[in-house]
Scaffold this active site. Sequence first.
Site, PDB file in Angstrom:
ATOM      1  CG  HIS A 119       0.714   3.313  15.706  1.00 48.84           C
ATOM      2  ND1 HIS A 119       0.528   4.615  15.297  1.00 48.84           N
ATOM      3  CD2 HIS A 119      -0.515   2.743  15.682  1.00 48.84           C
ATOM      4  CE1 HIS A 119      -0.762   4.811  15.029  1.00 48.84           C
ATOM      5  NE2 HIS A 119      -1.420   3.690  15.260  1.00 48.84           N
ATOM      6  CD  GLU A 120      -1.238  -1.056  16.167  1.00 43.02           C
ATOM      7  OE1 GLU A 120      -2.180  -0.877  16.971  1.00 43.02           O
ATOM      8  OE2 GLU A 120      -1.257  -0.668  14.980  1.00 43.02           O
TER       9      GLU A 120
ATOM     10  CD  GLU B 197      -4.056   6.901  15.043  1.00 39.00           C
ATOM     11  OE1 GLU B 197      -4.743   5.966  15.507  1.00 39.00           O
ATOM     12  OE2 GLU B 197      -3.209   6.740  14.146  1.00 39.00           O
TER      13      GLU B 197
ATOM     14  CG  HIS C 269      -3.683   2.309  19.415  1.00 39.82           C
ATOM     15  ND1 HIS C 269      -4.540   3.380  19.472  1.00 39.82           N
ATOM     16  CD2 HIS C 269      -3.216   2.273  18.139  1.00 39.82           C
ATOM     17  CE1 HIS C 269      -4.606   3.964  18.279  1.00 39.82           C
ATOM     18  NE2 HIS C 269      -3.799   3.319  17.447  1.00 39.82           N
TER      19      HIS C 269
END
Lengths: 511, 511
Positions: free
Chosen positions: A271-272, A302, A275
């Site tokens: 997830h990170e 997101e 980003h």
Amino acid sequence: MTTADSTPHSKLAKYLRDDAVLGSVASIISWDEQTQLPPAATDLRADQSSMLAMMSHKRATAPELGEMIAAAERHVVEQKLGTDSTEATVAREARRDFDRSTKLPADLVEALARAQVVGHQAWVSARKADDFNAFQPHLDNMLGLKRQEADCVGHDGDRYNALLDDYEPGETSTGIEQVFTDLKDELVTLVAKIQDSGRVAPRDILRRHYPVEAQRNLSRQAAQACGFDFDAGRLDVAVHPFCTGIGPGDTRLTTRFDEHEFAGAFFGTLHETGHGLYEQNLPKIEHFGNGCGMAISLGIHESQSRTWENPVGRSQAFWEHFWPIARKFFPAALNDVRTDDFLFAINDVRPSFIRVESDEATYNLHILLRFELERAMLSGDLNVADLPGAWNERMQKYLGITPSKDSLGCLQDVHWSAGYLGYFPTYTLGNLYGAQFFESVTTHLGGEAERDSMFARGEFQPLLDWLITHIHSKGRRSSARELVNTVTGRELTAQPLLNHLKRKAAEFYGV
Amino acid sequence: MTTADSTPHSKLAKYLRDDAVLGSVASIISWDEQTQLPPAATDLRADQSSMLAMMSHKRATAPELGEMIAAAERHVVEQKLGTDSTEATVAREARRDFDRSTKLPADLVEALARAQVVGHQAWVSARKADDFNAFQPHLDNMLGLKRQEADCVGHDGDRYNALLDDYEPGETSTGIEQVFTDLKDELVTLVAKIQDSGRVAPRDILRRHYPVEAQRNLSRQAAQACGFDFDAGRLDVAVHPFCTGIGPGDTRLTTRFDEHEFAGAFFGTLHETGHGLYEQNLPKIEHFGNGCGMAISLGIHESQSRTWENPVGRSQAFWEHFWPIARKFFPAALNDVRTDDFLFAINDVRPSFIRVESDEATYNLHILLRFELERAMLSGDLNVADLPGAWNERMQKYLGITPSKDSLGCLQDVHWSAGYLGYFPTYTLGNLYGAQFFESVTTHLGGEAERDSMFARGEFQPLLDWLITHIHSKGRRSSARELVNTVTGRELTAQPLLNHLKRKAAEFYGV
């Protein structure tokens, strides 16, 4: 005569770049606070942060900046430059930020800052004591201040839009309502069907012993395979994981490890990483600090994190590549596990109370509920005193479960205590944008079969290249909705996300 | 009428505290650069550092600061406050820093900054290519600029004093010469005797396999046993180890590990721990940023690091406590090693070319040589072209060895390329101060036997308490020499250090 360095545009861009350098110092200070700071240094850190915030605020509201922006705007008009030109983008986004910063009177800014600190402390205690009444006056107070903020910023009659605009520029509550309603109608039914299927994922295999060092190495390897450049970034540990794009060449991911649980750290890192890939591929070297080098919105940000976490990271194709690697890292935990069981475990859908622990499908129902409730509280349609009841009623309606206490319900999130109203919907907007982008990139890559065979070979660069070309490199030249239109050829709808979730439901639950 | 918050003193202290907060941000940025920074972020980091340096310089030279200092000085005179009073200390040290900052014209500051960057690059290349001629013009240029700097700052005819004053306030080259000559006369003889003794320490036992994780844990445990507070500090890895006292509650040590060598990381950590204990125990909560909360000088700072590294850390008593612990950490490397052999290995004295790798005794001869040469170059008595010859001649005279090339000789240190003239003597001043303090604290603790039995029990708090009371808590209320007088009851002499080195020579080499 104006030379290259003295055009209204270049003067403005230079000023904004200096702002960004100062801001990047604050980013390091904040990253350090969350990953390195000795406990005894919290007072010093507060002094450092507030000094930097004051310096940044002074620069961001300086009359000379207002004049530079006005000159840059005049230049855009005189030269008849298009709205997605560099000059127009820089002037427009600088105007946006300047107006937002200068419209709030100092006493309101101070009252908001105080309410945030006091409200956060009250929320921490209230959640611990499971005592909503203790938090209620703080939430009431915060809502009053946020209404004032919305009125100062200006709106079309719906204060929620003024707050939303801080996170998702150009978006409106009615626009969100439309696509969220479409999503909700089908998703509530889908989740109920999954529940009724009687199938239960073998989630216990994710709760075996997964040594931390091996988790760290596998997470790094996955982030690198997705395209994260560790020469221009890091991966560290933080209590509340985040990604910070500090500036050109410096993007830092964080995660947290639990030696008795696999999924949190691994998918958290993916997830990170999503980003981080956005931050690393924004054109910051040329455009640090101006709109052309900035992420469009929290929702678009997101969309990138969710893409790598879910449609990529939880796919069968991804694990064709990573399964043998993971088994080498965790022989004891995974040797007796079948690939299918592992895939089912990481794609489990199951209603639960806590948003941050929920799965890819039910997550969105947690968000829809919060969007509806915060909007109703801001308008006054819902009294704060009635929040717990309204929360529990919707949980039952959307997810079929009712929390036994408010700490598992309306007291679970930090957002409202900190004044983040209008923030929640950006999470599900991210899922919606991401799913629609993913359909387009799948077509671009030659269809699902071709895409999956790339992933199965560990080739993620073609996906990343597409994201860079169509999204990352664009900065803020358009709004989120415009970007979706341009890139996917149609308006944002709930269908791509629903299709994705339905395909998975069929695959794992036979519904 | 002046309230507590509006006295000239409190206004000045407030301004200095804000300076210190800004400076502490720069310290974090610098620490991060040396321990965390991704390689691709060096350009951004340069921008961040120079922005902060510019902000700090502006505050440090602001006319309003000059007025505040003048008012605080008048207040001290009017109130007839003693020189070691808080008010007098704050005013005096602020004046010192302000005058130094404002006396240098901007074009000289800029020329020095440029010469530093260019000179450093030239030195790196010259050392690599072993080509002194390539470095010579840069050193010549730097010396010219440092002469200008000395003339701007002002001096009594000896420019060296003006430069020295930046690192060791109040010290003079003749003062240093006196005590260094006493040291040299006996030390050269002692080192020669050790060489002639025919005894050779079993240093190979320090070059076995020492796993890094165990080194890290033992180093941390030792730092903690000495009194370093890890709730208010950290230990990390850096290429060039250092300690930075960032501010109240935040002191960070660094070290570097080599899995094939024990002593570098362990004694390096003890050394930085000594610096760290000084920083942690300066009264920074009350006096952050003003003279009462600052270290006296580099020499006094070094006295603290050397005390923990050498008289404490290499003592038999220390290892009575740590030997069984170290053997548990490194069973493979140490199981067949006798305590006596280990002690001999860590107390080995042997002439060598590289200062930073030299032992406790010969280290000082490396420093004396540099002090003599840099003083002669600054005055013009020594031409830069003649430096290699003068260097080699003194190496032969003091240590009995001659380097085969300049990269093992006059090109080994970074200092001169960076304009650090007057810095070298503070290292040996540190050893001298430290040895004289150590004699006093030994008396205070009840004599050598009593002191050693404390160390052997792992009790270092009584030593630390004495250092805090007599040195750390005093800030800059006196000069280094005054402090030595007050604390030890006599002038600084070379005898305590010589006595210490002679005792060790007798013990290990029988000379």
